[in-house]
Design an enzyme around this catalytic site. Structure first.
Site, mmCIF file in Angstrom:
data_model
loop_
_atom_site.group_PDB
_atom_site.id
_atom_site.type_symbol
_atom_site.label_atom_id
_atom_site.label_comp_id
_atom_site.label_asym_id
_atom_site.label_seq_id
_atom_site.Cartn_x
_atom_site.Cartn_y
_atom_site.Cartn_z
ATOM 1 N N ASP A 96 0.166 3.825 1.270
ATOM 2 C CA ASP A 96 -0.063 4.515 2.555
ATOM 3 C C ASP A 96 0.955 4.094 3.626
ATOM 4 O OD1 ASP A 96 -2.271 5.317 1.122
ATOM 5 O OD2 ASP A 96 -3.689 4.040 2.202
ATOM 6 N N GLY A 113 -2.847 8.780 1.279
ATOM 7 C CA GLY A 113 -2.310 8.255 2.539
ATOM 8 C C GLY A 113 -3.354 7.866 3.573
ATOM 9 N N THR A 162 0.858 -1.183 0.000
ATOM 10 C CA THR A 162 0.000 0.000 0.000
ATOM 11 C C THR A 162 0.894 1.234 0.000
ATOM 12 O OG1 THR A 162 -1.479 1.450 1.237
ATOM 13 C CG2 THR A 162 -0.410 -0.228 2.534
HETATM 14 O O1 F6P Z 1 -5.027 2.917 0.090
HETATM 15 C C1 F6P Z 1 -4.405 3.411 -1.034
HETATM 16 C C2 F6P Z 1 -5.115 4.647 -1.537
HETATM 17 O O2 F6P Z 1 -4.392 5.126 -2.655
HETATM 18 C C3 F6P Z 1 -5.323 5.760 -0.504
HETATM 19 O O3 F6P Z 1 -4.171 6.526 -0.272
HETATM 20 C C4 F6P Z 1 -6.469 6.518 -1.122
HETATM 21 O O4 F6P Z 1 -7.193 7.224 -0.132
HETATM 22 C C5 F6P Z 1 -7.302 5.443 -1.738
HETATM 23 O O5 F6P Z 1 -6.429 4.331 -1.962
HETATM 24 C C6 F6P Z 1 -7.966 5.804 -3.028
HETATM 25 O O6 F6P Z 1 -8.743 4.740 -3.459
HETATM 26 P P1 F6P Z 1 -9.390 4.574 -4.905
HETATM 27 O O7 F6P Z 1 -8.322 4.130 -5.834
HETATM 28 O O8 F6P Z 1 -10.420 3.530 -4.715
HETATM 29 O O9 F6P Z 1 -9.920 5.913 -5.323
#
Ligand code: F6P
Length: 366
Positions: free
Chosen positions: A146, A189, A144
């Site tokens: 994050d 994040g 991840t």
């Molecule tokens: O968990 C990884 C992440 O990139 C976070 O930092 C972000 O808030 C989220 O996923 C965004 O998710 P999606 O790709 O579903 O918009």
């Protein structure tokens, strides 16, 4: 020769750099001729497309079509490519509103999978832990951008994302300087400030706002005015999407929640930019880096970590250490029970890592 042991592998949750490297090295290690002579059995590796969604089909033809045999030839070039070749989803078979876990379990049986390698963050791994509890041999690999997964000091994708932010800040500096503007750059994040803080340190941002410490807007403006008095021509302010003002709320893009109960965060950057213009009278622009942070080719570190994590996952399978997550702890690759990493987050330790007066990385390291 006895029946081959079938390893199923999938990537779940948000994509990031380094996933393909991990898949490549699980495949290469499992199918390595040299290692085969030392084992009394052989492996075969099956890629499952689109994360847990790939195991949710009720039609067996669709299920089978959603898998791909992985060989050394297929994965040869994967380590240098971004995203995930296997595809991903935020599908949750144990979703309270629509529990499809029985289908998942039946499909694992139908495909003849002897072990499942799940590459993911806490959501994907929470499913892996439940499947393990339901009798499926699983092994996890952490990823991840994050870097908020508890129990490991590294998650695939993080360093590439830091690199992407740093590159983009470098680009924004020239235009910020030309116009003498403040640039607010919003990073991803979720509830963890790692990405913002480490990218802020790498790119030399003047101010970095993180979720672990609520900021005071007046102090942000004071710092900017002080900097200008000291000769700064422009300013770079990095804001993590999960940061919030003292007494304020976390800003979400909409009221929708994903299958794991997460809101889509975003929007705090625009608010901070508006408050800077209002409080300092300095022209301010906001750039939301959004999914650019998850894009591009993996940096050298993510390629190597994908390799080590992939090899370690097969080492765990060799030893039948089910329910374990490969991790990086205190400078070494090791493993931890998946169940131990769930329900907690790895967050920035404010007292040792963050300067709460200057809103920046700590100046005390030793
Ligand atoms: O968990 C990884 C992440 O990139 C976070 O930092 C972000 O808030 C989220 O996923 C965004 O998710 P999606 O790709 O579903 O918009």
């Amino acid at each position: 020769m006895s029946k081959k042991i079938k390893i199923g592998i999938l990537t779940g949750g948000g994509d990031c750099a380094g996933l393909n490297s991990a898949v490549k090295w699980v495949t290469k290690t499992a199918l390595d001729r040299q290692s085969e002579t030392e084992r009394s059995f052989q492996y075969e590796v099956i890629g499952i497309k689109d994360g847990w969604k790939g195991l949710s089909f009720t039609n067996t033809k669709e299920l089978e079509n959603n898998t791909m045999p992985l060989t050394e030839n297929v994965v040869r070039t994967w380590d240098r490519l971004g995203g995930t070749y296997l595809g991903t989803s935020r599908f949750n078979p144990y979703n309270n509103k629509n529990n499809t876990s029985k289908t998942t379990l039946a499909n694992i049986k139908h495909l003849g999978l002897d072990v499942l390698v799940a590459i993911g963050g806490d959501d994907t791994l929470s499913v892996a832990a439940k499947l393990h509890n339901d009798g499926v041999p699983v092994v996890g690999i952490p990823k991840t951008i994050d870097k908020d997964l508890f129990g490991t000091d590294y998650t695939l994708g993080f360093e590439t994302a830091v690199e992407v932010i740093t590159d983009n800040v470098d680009k924004l500096r020239t235009t910020a300087g030309s116009h003498s503007r403040v640039f607010v750059i919003e990073t991803m994040g979720r509830s963890a400030g790692w990405l913002a803080l480490k990218a802020g340190e790498s790119s030399g941002a003047y101010i970095t706002l993180i979720p672990e410490y609520d900021f005071d807007m007046q102090r942000v403006n004071e710092l900017i005015l002080e900097g200008r008095k000291g000769g700064a021509r422009y300013d770079i302010v990095i804001v993590s999407e999960g940061a919030k003002e003292k007494g304020g709320i976390i800003v979400a893009r909409d009221k929708k929640y994903d299958a794991f109960g997460h809101e889509t965060l975003g929007g705090i950057g625009e608010r901070v930019a508006a408050a800077i213009t209002e409080g300092t009278n300095i022209e301010t622009r906001c750039v939301i880096l959004s999914h650019i942070q998850r894009g591009g080719a993996p940096c050298a570190y993510d390629r190597r970590m994908g390799r080590y994590f992939g090899i370690a996952a097969v080492n765990l399978i060799d030893k039948k250490e089910w329910g374990q997550l490969v991790c990086y702890k205190e400078g070494k690759i090791s493993s931890v029970p998946i169940i131990n990493v769930l329900g907690h987050l790895s967050l920035v330790d404010v007292p040792t890592m963050y300067d709460t007066l200057r809103y920046n990385g700590s100046r005390n390291i030793l």
